[in-house]
Design an enzyme around this catalytic site. Structure first.
Site, PDB file in Angstrom:
ATOM      1  N   HIS A 100      41.380   7.202 -21.759  1.00 34.88           N
ATOM      2  CA  HIS A 100      42.137   8.304 -21.145  1.00 34.88           C
ATOM      3  C   HIS A 100      43.205   7.728 -20.203  1.00 34.88           C
ATOM      4  O   HIS A 100      42.943   6.759 -19.477  1.00 34.88           O
ATOM      5  CB  HIS A 100      41.189   9.229 -20.376  1.00 34.88           C
ATOM      6  CG  HIS A 100      41.821  10.541 -20.031  1.00 34.88           C
ATOM      7  ND1 HIS A 100      42.783  10.647 -19.060  1.00 34.88           N
ATOM      8  CD2 HIS A 100      41.672  11.777 -20.547  1.00 34.88           C
ATOM      9  CE1 HIS A 100      43.186  11.913 -18.983  1.00 34.88           C
ATOM     10  NE2 HIS A 100      42.519  12.618 -19.881  1.00 34.88           N
ATOM     11  N   GLU A 170      47.115  12.555 -26.436  1.00 31.83           N
ATOM     12  CA  GLU A 170      47.359  13.262 -25.178  1.00 31.83           C
ATOM     13  C   GLU A 170      48.624  12.719 -24.536  1.00 31.83           C
ATOM     14  O   GLU A 170      48.560  11.708 -23.800  1.00 31.83           O
ATOM     15  CB  GLU A 170      46.193  13.048 -24.208  1.00 31.83           C
ATOM     16  CG  GLU A 170      44.869  13.605 -24.670  1.00 31.83           C
ATOM     17  CD  GLU A 170      43.975  13.936 -23.475  1.00 31.83           C
ATOM     18  OE1 GLU A 170      43.573  15.094 -23.367  1.00 31.83           O
ATOM     19  OE2 GLU A 170      43.715  13.056 -22.649  1.00 31.83           O
TER      20      GLU A 170
HETATM   21  P1  PGA Z   1      44.463  19.249 -19.092  1.00 33.93           P
HETATM   22  O1  PGA Z   1      43.728  17.849 -19.293  1.00 33.93           O
HETATM   23  O2  PGA Z   1      43.950  20.164 -20.177  1.00 33.93           O
HETATM   24  O3  PGA Z   1      44.065  19.709 -17.716  1.00 33.93           O
HETATM   25  O4  PGA Z   1      45.917  19.021 -19.230  1.00 33.93           O
HETATM   26  C1  PGA Z   1      43.481  17.323 -20.554  1.00 33.93           C
HETATM   27  C2  PGA Z   1      42.909  15.942 -20.453  1.00 33.93           C
HETATM   28  O5  PGA Z   1      43.358  15.179 -19.587  1.00 33.93           O
HETATM   29  O6  PGA Z   1      42.020  15.567 -21.214  1.00 33.93           O
END
Ligand code: PGA
Length: 252
Positions: A100, A170
């Site tokens: 992440h 992401e």
């Molecule tokens: P968010 O986070 O939905 O608050 O943007 C997603 C993540 O970081 O996995």
């Protein structure tokens, strides 16, 4: 063909023992709505809550995951602060989030991510592997280059079983910002990733999901991207009402 759609709640550093009620509400909703068959619901709360939550909700309707794993490849030993794959499995977790962006900036480099992924898979923890470019990389038109590098440097060709690996794209500029990429941008990214994974890893159907500001309002639009098999949801997963609505809006 109906494919499994993943709804993964990434609680980050949020929640306390009372937060079990949010998961219980989701559980009750799932029990009553068996029509939503082709889905997987996974909660990744902070690790201090995992054992008690997974003890309370023992059901195939809900899975649990952790947000980290030690890169030390043994079950027990003199490693202060580390939690081994074996220990994490004992908390009831079947999944682990690795790579992440919020973790990469603290202490996960390419090598560490690779080690963690291999240890997790070896110990039968499924991996939610996050990749994503930042805003300046996007603006410089090098998003795909960045993503490919993140994949190549962390996924070991000989060791990865793609049935046990979920790739969560992401974009960093989308996490927690309320900004979601356009469908044409996403379409291009996922098509290219699929092609790249086929070329480099000979995988035909990688499981790819999206994360970054997923809400009850945008999930129906994101659904239009056929290569997206689900979502990693941060903010909107903390309350059962919005998490349930995301599932509902997806299947509507
Ligand atoms: P968010 O986070 O939905 O608050 O943007 C997603 C993540 O970081 O996995």
């Amino acid at each position: 063909m109906n494919k499994t759609i993943y709804f993964i709640a990434n609680w980050k550093m949020n929640g306390n023992h009372n937060s079990i009620k949010e998961i219980e509400r989701v559980f009750n909703f799932l029990k009553k709505n068996a029509i939503y068959k082709f889905k997987k619901i996974i909660f990744c709360p902070p690790v201090n809550l995992l054992s008690s939550f997974s003890e309370k909700i023992k059901s195939r309707l809900i899975d649990f995951g952790t947000q980290d794993i030690s890169k030390i490849n043994i079950s027990n030993g003199p490693y202060t602060g580390q939690l081994s794959a074996k220990m994490l499995k004992e908390t009831g977790a079947n999944y682990v989030i690795i790579g992440h962006s919020e973790k990469r900036i603290i202490d996960e480099d390419f090598k560490t991510i690779k080690e963690k992924i291999n240890i997790a898979l070896k110990n039968k923890l499924k991996v939610i592997f996050c990749i994503g470019e930042n805003l300046s990389q996007k603006n410089n038109g090098i998003s795909l280059k960045v993503l490919k590098k993140q994949i190549l440097s962390s996924l070991d060709k000989k060791k990865i079983n793609f049935d046990n690996l979920i790739i969560a794209y992401e974009p960093i500029w989308s996490i927690g910002t309320g900004i979601v990429p356009s469908n044409s941008y996403l379409d291009k990214i996922y098509r290219n990733l699929k092609k790249f994974l086929k070329e480099k890893y000979k995988v035909n159907k990688p499981i790819m999901i999206y994360g970054g500001s997923v809400t009850t309002d945008n999930v129906a639009t994101l659904r239009e991207i056929s290569l997206i098999s689900g979502f990693l949801i941060g903010g909107a997963s903390l309350k059962s009402a919005s998490f349930i609505k995301i599932i509902k809006n997806y299947f509507r």
